[in-house]
Write a protein that holds these residues in place. Structure first.
Motif, PDB file in Angstrom:
ATOM      1  N   VAL A 104      -3.777  -0.648   7.125  1.00 13.33           N
ATOM      2  CA  VAL A 104      -3.984   0.712   6.619  1.00 13.33           C
ATOM      3  C   VAL A 104      -3.318   1.735   7.534  1.00 13.33           C
ATOM      4  CG1 VAL A 104      -5.704   2.468   6.034  1.00 13.33           C
ATOM      5  CG2 VAL A 104      -6.137   0.067   5.489  1.00 13.33           C
ATOM      6  N   ARG A 105      -3.481   1.553   8.847  1.00 15.81           N
ATOM      7  CA  ARG A 105      -2.878   2.499   9.795  1.00 15.81           C
ATOM      8  C   ARG A 105      -1.361   2.493   9.695  1.00 15.81           C
ATOM      9  NH1 ARG A 105      -6.845   0.510  14.639  1.00 15.81           N
ATOM     10  NH2 ARG A 105      -8.708   1.661  13.979  1.00 15.81           N
ATOM     11  N   GLU A 106      -0.777   1.288   9.550  1.00 11.75           N
ATOM     12  CA  GLU A 106       0.681   1.192   9.437  1.00 11.75           C
ATOM     13  C   GLU A 106       1.163   1.878   8.172  1.00 11.75           C
ATOM     14  OE1 GLU A 106       4.182  -2.234   9.408  1.00 11.75           O
ATOM     15  OE2 GLU A 106       2.167  -2.722  10.126  1.00 11.75           O
ATOM     16  N   ALA A 107       0.440   1.686   7.075  1.00  9.60           N
ATOM     17  CA  ALA A 107       0.817   2.328   5.815  1.00  9.60           C
ATOM     18  C   ALA A 107       0.725   3.844   5.925  1.00  9.60           C
ATOM     19  CB  ALA A 107      -0.069   1.820   4.680  1.00  9.60           C
ATOM     20  N   MET A 108      -0.354   4.350   6.522  1.00  7.81           N
ATOM     21  CA  MET A 108      -0.518   5.797   6.668  1.00  7.81           C
ATOM     22  C   MET A 108       0.565   6.384   7.573  1.00  7.81           C
ATOM     23  SD  MET A 108      -2.946   6.734   4.729  1.00  7.81           S
ATOM     24  CE  MET A 108      -2.796   5.330   3.601  1.00  7.81           C
ATOM     25  N   SER A 109       0.935   5.623   8.602  1.00 10.47           N
ATOM     26  CA  SER A 109       1.981   6.081   9.519  1.00 10.47           C
ATOM     27  C   SER A 109       3.313   6.234   8.790  1.00 10.47           C
ATOM     28  CB  SER A 109       2.119   5.088  10.673  1.00 10.47           C
ATOM     29  OG  SER A 109       3.171   5.471  11.542  1.00 10.47           O
ATOM     30  N   ARG A 110       3.627   5.281   7.922  1.00 11.35           N
ATOM     31  CA  ARG A 110       4.881   5.361   7.166  1.00 11.35           C
ATOM     32  C   ARG A 110       4.852   6.533   6.189  1.00 11.35           C
ATOM     33  NH1 ARG A 110       6.514  -0.849   5.532  1.00 11.35           N
ATOM     34  NH2 ARG A 110       6.035  -1.819   7.528  1.00 11.35           N
ATOM     35  N   LEU A 111       3.731   6.734   5.525  1.00 12.77           N
ATOM     36  CA  LEU A 111       3.622   7.844   4.579  1.00 12.77           C
ATOM     37  C   LEU A 111       3.741   9.187   5.300  1.00 12.77           C
ATOM     38  CD1 LEU A 111       0.717   6.485   2.354  1.00 12.77           C
ATOM     39  CD2 LEU A 111       3.090   6.826   1.637  1.00 12.77           C
ATOM     40  N   GLN A 112       3.171   9.277   6.502  1.00 12.31           N
ATOM     41  CA  GLN A 112       3.313  10.504   7.289  1.00 12.31           C
ATOM     42  C   GLN A 112       4.766  10.726   7.693  1.00 12.31           C
ATOM     43  OE1 GLN A 112       0.260  11.435  10.394  1.00 12.31           O
ATOM     44  NE2 GLN A 112      -0.688   9.529   9.717  1.00 12.31           N
ATOM     45  N   ALA A 113       5.449   9.652   8.094  1.00  9.54           N
ATOM     46  CA  ALA A 113       6.848   9.766   8.512  1.00  9.54           C
ATOM     47  C   ALA A 113       7.728  10.262   7.377  1.00  9.54           C
ATOM     48  CB  ALA A 113       7.352   8.413   9.019  1.00  9.54           C
TER      49      ALA A 113
ATOM     50  N   GLY B 173       6.696  12.335   5.124  1.00 14.39           N
ATOM     51  CA  GLY B 173       6.267  13.664   4.717  1.00 14.39           C
ATOM     52  C   GLY B 173       5.422  13.685   3.456  1.00 14.39           C
ATOM     53  N   LEU B 174       4.848  12.535   3.095  1.00 17.86           N
ATOM     54  CA  LEU B 174       4.034  12.471   1.876  1.00 17.86           C
ATOM     55  C   LEU B 174       2.567  12.807   2.143  1.00 17.86           C
ATOM     56  CD1 LEU B 174       5.493   9.282   0.148  1.00 17.86           C
ATOM     57  CD2 LEU B 174       5.947  11.680  -0.392  1.00 17.86           C
ATOM     58  N   VAL B 175       2.108  12.537   3.350  1.00 22.26           N
ATOM     59  CA  VAL B 175       0.719  12.848   3.700  1.00 22.26           C
ATOM     60  C   VAL B 175       0.682  13.442   5.103  1.00 22.26           C
ATOM     61  CG1 VAL B 175      -0.133  10.918   2.283  1.00 22.26           C
ATOM     62  CG2 VAL B 175       0.182  10.596   4.749  1.00 22.26           C
ATOM     63  N   GLU B 176      -0.441  14.071   5.415  1.00 20.95           N
ATOM     64  CA  GLU B 176      -0.669  14.565   6.774  1.00 20.95           C
ATOM     65  C   GLU B 176      -2.112  14.289   7.154  1.00 20.95           C
ATOM     66  OE1 GLU B 176      -0.276  18.724   7.313  1.00 20.95           O
ATOM     67  OE2 GLU B 176      -1.500  19.269   5.579  1.00 20.95           O
ATOM     68  N   THR B 177      -2.324  13.936   8.411  1.00 18.93           N
ATOM     69  CA  THR B 177      -3.673  13.663   8.895  1.00 18.93           C
ATOM     70  C   THR B 177      -4.162  14.845   9.710  1.00 18.93           C
ATOM     71  OG1 THR B 177      -3.292  11.283   8.950  1.00 18.93           O
ATOM     72  CG2 THR B 177      -5.088  12.127  10.302  1.00 18.93           C
ATOM     73  N   ARG B 178      -5.294  15.372   9.315  1.00 18.17           N
ATOM     74  CA  ARG B 178      -5.910  16.491  10.027  1.00 18.17           C
ATOM     75  C   ARG B 178      -7.066  15.940  10.855  1.00 18.17           C
ATOM     76  NH1 ARG B 178      -6.250  20.159   4.531  1.00 18.17           N
ATOM     77  NH2 ARG B 178      -4.005  20.064   4.046  1.00 18.17           N
ATOM     78  N   ARG B 179      -6.930  16.070  12.127  1.00 18.08           N
ATOM     79  CA  ARG B 179      -7.885  15.459  13.048  1.00 18.08           C
ATOM     80  C   ARG B 179      -9.316  15.873  12.731  1.00 18.08           C
ATOM     81  NH1 ARG B 179      -6.583  15.242  19.447  1.00 18.08           N
ATOM     82  NH2 ARG B 179      -7.021  13.037  19.653  1.00 18.08           N
ATOM     83  N   GLY B 180     -10.162  14.855  12.606  1.00 18.21           N
ATOM     84  CA  GLY B 180     -11.574  15.102  12.364  1.00 18.21           C
ATOM     85  C   GLY B 180     -11.904  15.463  10.929  1.00 18.21           C
ATOM     86  N   ILE B 181     -10.878  15.587  10.076  1.00 13.98           N
ATOM     87  CA  ILE B 181     -11.118  15.979   8.673  1.00 13.98           C
ATOM     88  C   ILE B 181     -10.725  14.853   7.713  1.00 13.98           C
ATOM     89  CG2 ILE B 181     -10.602  17.658   6.867  1.00 13.98           C
ATOM     90  CD1 ILE B 181      -9.986  19.682   9.044  1.00 13.98           C
ATOM     91  N   GLY B 182      -9.488  14.351   7.876  1.00  7.76           N
ATOM     92  CA  GLY B 182      -9.036  13.286   6.996  1.00  7.76           C
ATOM     93  C   GLY B 182      -7.545  13.352   6.735  1.00  7.76           C
TER      94      GLY B 182
ATOM     95  N   LEU C  96       0.829  -1.205   0.000  1.00 13.54           N
ATOM     96  CA  LEU C  96       0.000   0.000   0.000  1.00 13.54           C
ATOM     97  C   LEU C  96       0.865   1.258   0.000  1.00 13.54           C
ATOM     98  CD1 LEU C  96      -2.773   1.275   0.071  1.00 13.54           C
ATOM     99  CD2 LEU C  96      -2.841   0.917   2.553  1.00 13.54           C
ATOM    100  N   VAL C  97       1.938   1.236   0.804  1.00 12.95           N
ATOM    101  CA  VAL C  97       2.864   2.376   0.834  1.00 12.95           C
ATOM    102  C   VAL C  97       3.482   2.596  -0.533  1.00 12.95           C
ATOM    103  CG1 VAL C  97       5.070   3.194   1.738  1.00 12.95           C
ATOM    104  CG2 VAL C  97       3.387   2.231   3.292  1.00 12.95           C
ATOM    105  N   LEU C  98       3.939   1.524  -1.164  1.00 12.21           N
ATOM    106  CA  LEU C  98       4.578   1.632  -2.472  1.00 12.21           C
ATOM    107  C   LEU C  98       3.626   2.206  -3.513  1.00 12.21           C
ATOM    108  CD1 LEU C  98       6.539  -1.742  -2.556  1.00 12.21           C
ATOM    109  CD2 LEU C  98       7.533   0.542  -2.546  1.00 12.21           C
ATOM    110  N   GLU C  99       2.414   1.701  -3.537  1.00 15.37           N
ATOM    111  CA  GLU C  99       1.439   2.160  -4.529  1.00 15.37           C
ATOM    112  C   GLU C  99       1.127   3.638  -4.345  1.00 15.37           C
ATOM    113  OE1 GLU C  99      -3.228   1.373  -5.707  1.00 15.37           O
ATOM    114  OE2 GLU C  99      -2.038  -0.293  -4.912  1.00 15.37           O
TER     115      GLU C  99
END
Length: 233
Positions: free
Chosen positions: A52-61, A63-72, A16-19
């Motif tokens: 999914v959570r692990e993939a999102m955590s790696r992408l955040q680390a 700097g490719l994505v950011e999670t905005r609380r309550g928004i997405g 998922l991270v790679l894709e």
């Protein structure tokens, strides 16, 4: 309830991270794009929320994505492939590192897959020794680049393909002539984790996992190199 093998979970997260990394770095998911919800990912890809959570955590680390609380979760601004052409190219520069990593991505991913299929017990021992040296070398060691790249050279040797081996040795000569780059403690720790994941795939003779692990490792390095090009000063 069926228990998920931890190695399998890591593999699914890597995929998922790679894709998503490829889509983001290629500009297919532009900055500001809102990613699907966690539930949407789990339903569409038939994976667990943990994956999914692990993939999102790696992408955040990275700097490719950011999670905005309550928004997405949203794609962050990254350098685009065409942006690099506006900068002068100098030997040993950050741009030079980007070009080398792009070449390594096209070469070492398949190297890893072939190595996983063909590595002998003796070659795996040599890779393990090179990996231990790479993990132990300090950031200020004058030969750190050579020691770390030896791990990659040992993987290439397992292919038994002289063209792969010659290309990797040429890359080694080019890397040795460039400027040494210092990683933060967090980046070094991440490199260790990524190399260990790659070794596990090689040890298990899992070509698909080795291919995915090498691609993730080099894609992360490429993102850091592109960030260095984009950084001011």
């Amino acid at each position: 309830m069926e228990r998920v093998n931890p190695d399998r979970r890591v593999s699914l997260a890597q995929q998922l991270v790679l894709e998503l990394s490829r889509s983001i770095l290629a500009g297919e998911l532009p900055a500001g794009t809102k990613l699907p919800t966690e539930q949407a990912f789990t339903e569409a890809r038939k994976v667990s929320r943990t994956v999914v959570r692990e993939a999102m955590s790696r992408l955040q680390a990275e700097g490719l994505v950011e999670t905005r609380r309550g928004i997405g979760t949203f794609v962050m601004d990254t350098i685009r492939p065409g942006d690099l052409q506006a900068h002068p190219h100098e030997k040993g520069s950050a741009l030079d590192a980007v070009a080398l990593l792009e070449l390594r991505l096209s070469l070492e991913v398949e190297c890893a897959a072939l190595a996983a299929q063909r590595a002998t017990p003796g070659q795996l021992l040599a890779i393990r020794a090179a990996l231990d040296d790479a993990n132990a070398v300090g950031p200020l060691h004058k030969d750190s680049t050579r020691i770390v790249f030896e791990f990659h050279l040992q993987i290439a040797l397992c292919t038994g393909n002289s063209f792969f081996i010659d290309a990797m040795q040429h890359l080694a000569d080019t890397l040795m002539s460039g400027a040494q780059r210092t990683l933060s403690d967090g980046q070094r720790a991440q490199h260790v984790r990524e190399r260990e994941q790659l070794y596990v795939a090689l040890e298990h003779h899992d070509a698909d996992a080795a291919r995915a692990a090498m691609r993730l490792h080099l894609t992360n390095a490429l993102h850091r190199a592109r960030s260095a090009v984009q950084a001011p000063g």
